[in-house]
Design a protein around this motif. Structure first.
Motif, PDB file in Angstrom:
ATOM      1  N   LEU A 114      10.085  11.678  -5.683  1.00  0.00           N
ATOM      2  CA  LEU A 114      10.475  10.273  -5.700  1.00  0.00           C
ATOM      3  C   LEU A 114      10.967   9.837  -4.325  1.00  0.00           C
ATOM      4  O   LEU A 114      10.650   8.749  -3.851  1.00  0.00           O
ATOM      5  N   ASN A 115      11.745  10.711  -3.665  1.00  0.00           N
ATOM      6  CA  ASN A 115      12.270  10.434  -2.322  1.00  0.00           C
ATOM      7  C   ASN A 115      12.864   9.028  -2.267  1.00  0.00           C
ATOM      8  O   ASN A 115      12.372   8.123  -1.603  1.00  0.00           O
ATOM      9  N   ALA A 116      13.970   8.872  -3.003  1.00  0.00           N
ATOM     10  CA  ALA A 116      14.601   7.562  -3.115  1.00  0.00           C
ATOM     11  C   ALA A 116      14.987   6.978  -1.761  1.00  0.00           C
ATOM     12  O   ALA A 116      14.954   5.765  -1.562  1.00  0.00           O
ATOM     13  N   ASP A 117      15.332   7.847  -0.817  1.00  0.00           N
ATOM     14  CA  ASP A 117      15.698   7.357   0.513  1.00  0.00           C
ATOM     15  C   ASP A 117      14.531   6.625   1.172  1.00  0.00           C
ATOM     16  O   ASP A 117      14.706   5.583   1.808  1.00  0.00           O
ATOM     17  N   PHE A 118      13.329   7.150   1.005  1.00  0.00           N
ATOM     18  CA  PHE A 118      12.128   6.526   1.569  1.00  0.00           C
ATOM     19  C   PHE A 118      11.879   5.164   0.933  1.00  0.00           C
ATOM     20  O   PHE A 118      11.551   4.182   1.609  1.00  0.00           O
ATOM     21  N   LEU A 119      12.081   5.080  -0.390  1.00  0.00           N
ATOM     22  CA  LEU A 119      11.908   3.803  -1.081  1.00  0.00           C
ATOM     23  C   LEU A 119      12.912   2.774  -0.588  1.00  0.00           C
ATOM     24  O   LEU A 119      12.591   1.592  -0.433  1.00  0.00           O
ATOM     25  N   LEU A 120      14.127   3.209  -0.341  1.00  0.00           N
ATOM     26  CA  LEU A 120      15.141   2.298   0.174  1.00  0.00           C
ATOM     27  C   LEU A 120      14.740   1.743   1.542  1.00  0.00           C
ATOM     28  O   LEU A 120      14.902   0.548   1.818  1.00  0.00           O
ATOM     29  N   GLU A 121      14.213   2.610   2.399  1.00  0.00           N
ATOM     30  CA  GLU A 121      13.808   2.163   3.730  1.00  0.00           C
ATOM     31  C   GLU A 121      12.728   1.084   3.630  1.00  0.00           C
ATOM     32  O   GLU A 121      12.733   0.107   4.394  1.00  0.00           O
ATOM     33  N   MET A 122      11.813   1.247   2.679  1.00  0.00           N
ATOM     34  CA  MET A 122      10.782   0.226   2.501  1.00  0.00           C
ATOM     35  C   MET A 122      11.377  -1.058   1.943  1.00  0.00           C
ATOM     36  O   MET A 122      11.002  -2.166   2.340  1.00  0.00           O
ATOM     37  N   ALA A 123      12.333  -0.912   1.031  1.00  0.00           N
ATOM     38  CA  ALA A 123      12.972  -2.096   0.455  1.00  0.00           C
ATOM     39  C   ALA A 123      13.705  -2.899   1.522  1.00  0.00           C
ATOM     40  O   ALA A 123      13.711  -4.129   1.498  1.00  0.00           O
ATOM     41  N   ASP A 180       0.836  -1.207   0.000  1.00  0.00           N
ATOM     42  CA  ASP A 180       0.000   0.000   0.000  1.00  0.00           C
ATOM     43  C   ASP A 180       0.869   1.255   0.000  1.00  0.00           C
ATOM     44  O   ASP A 180       0.594   2.222  -0.723  1.00  0.00           O
ATOM     45  N   ALA A 181       1.918   1.247   0.838  1.00  0.00           N
ATOM     46  CA  ALA A 181       2.791   2.417   0.946  1.00  0.00           C
ATOM     47  C   ALA A 181       3.446   2.737  -0.391  1.00  0.00           C
ATOM     48  O   ALA A 181       3.479   3.897  -0.820  1.00  0.00           O
ATOM     49  N   ILE A 182       3.938   1.709  -1.069  1.00  0.00           N
ATOM     50  CA  ILE A 182       4.609   1.924  -2.361  1.00  0.00           C
ATOM     51  C   ILE A 182       3.617   2.414  -3.412  1.00  0.00           C
ATOM     52  O   ILE A 182       3.899   3.348  -4.171  1.00  0.00           O
ATOM     53  N   ASP A 183       2.441   1.812  -3.452  1.00  0.00           N
ATOM     54  CA  ASP A 183       1.430   2.221  -4.437  1.00  0.00           C
ATOM     55  C   ASP A 183       1.019   3.680  -4.227  1.00  0.00           C
ATOM     56  O   ASP A 183       0.894   4.450  -5.190  1.00  0.00           O
ATOM     57  N   ILE A 184       0.798   4.059  -2.966  1.00  0.00           N
ATOM     58  CA  ILE A 184       0.410   5.439  -2.659  1.00  0.00           C
ATOM     59  C   ILE A 184       1.532   6.392  -3.052  1.00  0.00           C
ATOM     60  O   ILE A 184       1.309   7.434  -3.674  1.00  0.00           O
ATOM     61  N   HIS A 185       2.765   6.010  -2.684  1.00  0.00           N
ATOM     62  CA  HIS A 185       3.912   6.892  -2.929  1.00  0.00           C
ATOM     63  C   HIS A 185       4.170   7.071  -4.422  1.00  0.00           C
ATOM     64  O   HIS A 185       4.313   8.205  -4.905  1.00  0.00           O
ATOM     65  N   LEU A 186       4.202   5.973  -5.159  1.00  0.00           N
ATOM     66  CA  LEU A 186       4.514   6.069  -6.584  1.00  0.00           C
ATOM     67  C   LEU A 186       3.377   6.694  -7.386  1.00  0.00           C
ATOM     68  O   LEU A 186       3.615   7.293  -8.437  1.00  0.00           O
ATOM     69  N   SER A 187       2.146   6.578  -6.887  1.00  0.00           N
ATOM     70  CA  SER A 187       1.018   7.200  -7.605  1.00  0.00           C
ATOM     71  C   SER A 187       1.128   8.721  -7.609  1.00  0.00           C
ATOM     72  O   SER A 187       0.613   9.389  -8.508  1.00  0.00           O
ATOM     73  N   SER A 188       1.826   9.279  -6.609  1.00  0.00           N
ATOM     74  CA  SER A 188       1.997  10.736  -6.551  1.00  0.00           C
ATOM     75  C   SER A 188       2.919  11.238  -7.663  1.00  0.00           C
ATOM     76  O   SER A 188       2.961  12.434  -7.946  1.00  0.00           O
TER      77      SER A 188
END
Length: 546
Positions: A445-454, A423-431
């Motif tokens: 994009l906030n790549a740092d946030f994506l890394l934390e989720m990964a 859900d977090a990734i879908d919401i984030h990338l939809s923006s």
């Protein structure tokens, strides 16, 4: 409708107003006043620039000096009311007198007074009021071309899809004169909004040929080349801009972005950010919003490199010195410290931000993040429940979903973790939908946030894969990791040099990967050679085998 004002000067002013570069506006206005004498329209724009930089007394003084000019009286009254309301101690009686004057003046206003009133309202973001004034102006002037161009710009920048087609209609109607830079820039902006970057680029080239000294056209050309993902052409244009103006902020930003996202040269990028900070001191000394924006953009694409974070923290501190009552900037100071793993300092800034604005969701999320990282799970769980309860009124938040997953990892529970991260990734990338490649894209994009989720996804992968049990779990987790990785890789295939690595396939021999189709998804973007580990170099950097 002809006036004696300098067209090029007004075009520059309109451009810098829309870019939020108000010290640039002040400088252009002062230069025009030196060249043409104290022409009232440029005195007005100087007052407007001072007002937007927080120099309210100086702005009011300029406005008082020109408020009896027949063409500018209406917009001066509106600006004086706006200035009083921005003041920390507004004079209520003055506001009341000005509002009475406004009613009287509006009844008698002709073509130019209505036009300048609409321009002022447009530049402060009051699109509906601006449209009302320009509609009246078009009516009383029998469809003045100048008014039609402004109407197109107002509709184009209102942020409403339904108004875009109407904006194009007005801009097309006004483009009988190929020398109208304002109209040409508007048409190019329409193409950009509609994702027709090649069409916009063609118009920018026409403007550059016709008006070689109009630097904003080259700046916009550079941005469009980046939107087309042509780094080389964008860099070439940036270099040509710097040959004309060595302190052009946009060109300096482009070079820094290139160093961070394409070259991975953090040392050079840090030097350039330091230089940019000095240029900002000269060209936009009171622009807290710009300082904070640059800090956010650069810090989120640097892989937590301490050289870069030192510079971005200094930028954010500068922003806070300029505007020390701004909760958003205080929150960003917390974010900057958190990127440096200084949790206690970050928490203190989040708490300060929350004291400034008790409704600030980013500050609340920052406090919650610190609680989780410090292991205060009970407090964090209570805070998360409160925020989750108000989520319906604020809309879905990717960060809240991520923090729920982070709490689950601390609790050693994995029941809904993958679903929360999905859900977090879908919401984030939809923006990011319809956001072209550029500074705004990298910020959002906030790549740092994506890394934390990964990183949390990776905890769900088994250490050793064996048939038939753990392979099923890996099959479902693997494509989610791919989704994050490809979001970071796609825009910069040549970048390199980042130490942080995410293990995508951990201890998995080539012939036991979960899906040939999924592996092919990777191989289309990377060079896999059958070795046992594949890593994602975070930060918009490519997949590499080691």
């Amino acid at each position: 409708m002809e006036t004696s004002t300098s067209t090029c000067g007004l075009e520059l002013i309109h451009y810098y107003c829309q870019e939020g570069l108000f010290h640039h506006v002040e400088n252009v206005a002062n230069n025009e006043i030196k060249k043409n004498g104290c022409e009232p329209v440029f005195v007005f724009f100087r007052a407007f620039a001072l007002l937007m930089q927080g120099s309210i007394k100086e702005a009011i003084r300029d406005l008082e000096n020109i408020k009896n000019d027949k063409d500018l009286k209406l917009c001066c009254i509106i600006a004086l009311i706006y200035a009083q309301k921005k003041s920390s101690a507004p004079d209520v009686s003055d506001v009341q007198k000005l509002e009475v004057m406004l009613k009287e003046e509006r009844k008698l206003a002709g073509e130019l007074p209505l036009y300048y009133a609409a321009v002022f309202l447009w530049h402060i973001g009051h699109h509906d009021n601006a449209r009302e004034y320009v509609d009246r102006m078009i009516k009383v002037s029998c469809r003045s071309r100048k008014g039609i161009v402004l109407k197109g710009w107002i509709d184009l920048t209102a942020g409403t899809e339904a108004l875009y087609k109407r904006a194009l209609k007005y801009l097309d109607e006004s483009l009988q004169d190929e020398k109208d830079v304002f109209a040409l820039m508007g048409r190019a902006k329409y193409f950009e909004v509609k994702q027709n970057f090649s069409g916009a680029l063609e118009i920018m080239n026409r403007i550059i040929v016709g008006f070689p000294t109009f630097l904003p056209a080259m700046v916009e050309k550079m941005k469009l080349q980046l939107a087309l993902q042509d780094w080389e052409e964008a860099l070439g244009t940036a270099q040509r801009i710097l040959e004309k103006d060595s302190n052009c902020l946009e060109a300096l930003k482009m070079w820094i972005l290139f160093m961070l996202c394409h070259e991975g040269n953090f040392e050079e990028a840090a030097k350039r950010i330091h230089n940019l900070k000095n240029v900002l001191e000269q060209l936009e000394p009171s622009n807290a919003k710009l300082c904070c924006y640059l800090a956010v953009c650069f810090s989120r694409v640097c892989g937590r490199n301490l050289q870069i974070l030192e510079q971005t923290f200094a930028l954010t501190e500068k922003a806070f010195r300029i505007d020390c009552n701004n909760a958003e900037i205080a929150t960003e100071l917390g974010n900057q410290l958190l990127l440096q793993d200084k949790i206690q300092g970050a928490r203190e800034w989040y708490q300060k931000a929350f004291k400034m604005d008790g409704t600030s969701l980013p500050a609340s999320i920052g406090i919650l993040k610190c609680q989780l990282l410090e292991g205060n799970l009970l407090e964090a769980e209570q805070q998360l429940e409160i925020l989750h309860a108000i989520q319906e009124s604020i809309g879905k938040s990717a960060e809240l979903k991520y923090l729920q997953a982070l709490l689950a990892t601390k609790r050693r529970g994995q029941e809904n973790m993958a679903a929360l991260l999905d859900d977090a990734i879908d919401i984030h990338l939809s923006s990011l939908h319809r956001i072209p490649l550029g500074f705004q894209y990298f910020e959002m994009l906030n790549a740092d946030f994506l890394l934390e989720m990964a990183k949390i996804y990776i905890t769900l992968l088994p250490a050793q894969v064996s048939f038939p049990f753990t392979i099923i779990l890996t099959f479902f987790i693997f494509p989610r990791c791919v989704k994050i990785a490809t979001s970071l890789i796609y825009f910069s295939p040549a970048a390199r040099c980042l130490e942080t690595r995410i293990t995508i396939l951990y201890q998995m021999p080539f012939n036991s990967r979960p899906s040939h189709q999924l592996c092919s998804h990777f191989e289309g973007r990377t060079a896999l050679d059958g070795k046992s580990k594949v890593y994602c170099r975070y930060e918009i950097f490519p997949m590499t085998t080691v």
